[in-house]
Design an enzyme around this catalytic site. Structure first.
Site, PDB file in Angstrom:
ATOM      1  N   ASP A  89       0.867  -1.184   0.000  1.00  0.00           N
ATOM      2  CA  ASP A  89       0.000   0.000   0.000  1.00  0.00           C
ATOM      3  C   ASP A  89       0.899   1.228   0.000  1.00  0.00           C
ATOM      4  OD1 ASP A  89      -2.135  -1.724   0.357  1.00  0.00           O
ATOM      5  OD2 ASP A  89      -2.800  -0.850   2.253  1.00  0.00           O
ATOM      6  N   HIS A 148       4.950  -7.528  -0.144  1.00  0.00           N
ATOM      7  CA  HIS A 148       4.546  -8.784  -0.770  1.00  0.00           C
ATOM      8  C   HIS A 148       5.167  -8.948  -2.159  1.00  0.00           C
ATOM      9  CE1 HIS A 148       1.204  -9.639   2.180  1.00  0.00           C
ATOM     10  NE2 HIS A 148       1.523  -8.387   2.471  1.00  0.00           N
ATOM     11  N   SER A 251       8.244   3.734   5.055  1.00  0.00           N
ATOM     12  CA  SER A 251       9.403   3.955   4.198  1.00  0.00           C
ATOM     13  C   SER A 251       9.008   3.871   2.737  1.00  0.00           C
ATOM     14  CB  SER A 251      10.511   2.965   4.530  1.00  0.00           C
ATOM     15  OG  SER A 251      11.724   3.404   3.961  1.00  0.00           O
TER      16      SER A 251
END
Length: 280
Positions: A89, A148, A251
């Site tokens: 995200d 992911h 980050s």
């Protein structure tokens, strides 16, 4: 003002302070204190706690909430084994083709993939992405912070590069030359049905650690203050959308793809994106 802030920040021991903050966030504390801290953080940054796998009351430390998993089905993975998806995200920073081994950091600021990956075999590791594509995604404090796999395949190895911990927000991107190449970072290499792929997790100020889930690798720790490159004799299988690593504060991720992967023209800098949304 931004230049003054960065001049002052240059003088601070950013790595030491980040380790201290990370340790504090991992410490156990009375449940009421932890719940109050989590609720205050969620309110300040607009975290959607309803997506979390567990209620706020059930997280014993702030870090466990920050690195929370989501409820099953909260991030559907775009179908199709050949279609790469966003690994996180966040907000799209820059994206495009890798030209002459370089990627774009911000307007008029470039870096080479060899500088980004680092390590003793940087040129060789970077060469496989010549003519490919890159996509930079910034994670804000309110985002989900697990990383992911953009495609299914095999994890073939990693490079861990210690470095600085400059902020990676838009001001940092504009002001620090080759920011992603000087900050601490962990690059995970994959072999996929679309060719080579790499996911570069870039550390930042207050990022306590980046933790791989496929190996015993933890950045910004005493035992990982030297660069390390490891390639597996037996690659680790990973499905599309499978977990690779965890940020223990916000980050940036840079996703790299080999020749033949052309990112969708609907993607643009400043655009919000979610884990599992198609990149091509």
């Amino acid at each position: 003002m931004a230049e003054l802030s960065y001049t002052l920040l240059r003088l601070l021991p950013k790595n030491t302070l980040s380790r201290a903050l990370g340790a504090a966030c991992r410490m156990s504390a009375p449940r009421p204190v932890v719940r109050a801290a989590i609720r205050a953080f969620a309110r300040k940054y607009g975290v959607d706690a309803s997506e979390a796998e567990r209620p706020i009351e059930e997280y014993p430390t702030f870090t466990e909430f920050f690195t929370r998993r989501l409820k099953p089905g909260a991030r559907p993975i775009s179908p199709g084994s050949l279609r790469p998806v966003s690994p996180v995200d966040g907000t799209v920073g820059e994206l495009g083709e890798v030209v002459e081994g370089r990627a774009l950091q911000a307007k008029c600021k470039h870096y080479t993939l060899a500088e980004l990956i680092g390590g003793p075999s940087a040129a060789e590791d970077a060469a496989q992405f010549a003519g490919g594509s890159f996509c930079t995604i910034y994670l804000a404090p309110y985002n989900y912070h697990r990383i992911h796999a953009p495609l299914g395949g095999e994890i073939t190895g990693y490079v861990n590069m210690p470095g600085q911990l400059w902020p990676v927000n838009p001001i940092g991107v504009r002001n620090v030359e080759k920011l992603f190449c000087v900050n601490e970072r962990l690059t995970t290499f994959m072999r996929t049905v679309r060719g080579p792929c790499a996911v570069v997790a870039v550390g930042a100020t207050n990022v306590g650690r980046i933790r791989a889930v496929y190996d015993d690798v933890v950045t910004n720790a005493r035992r990982t203050r030297k660069s390390a490159r490891k390639m597996y004799e037996q690659p680790v299988r990973v499905e599309k959308g499978g977990e690779l690593a965890i940020f223990e504060m916000g980050s940036t991720v840079v996703a790299l793809f080999g020749p033949g992967v052309k990112l969708s023209p609907r993607l643009a800098p400043g655009q919000a994106i979610r884990l599992g949304e198609a990149l091509e």
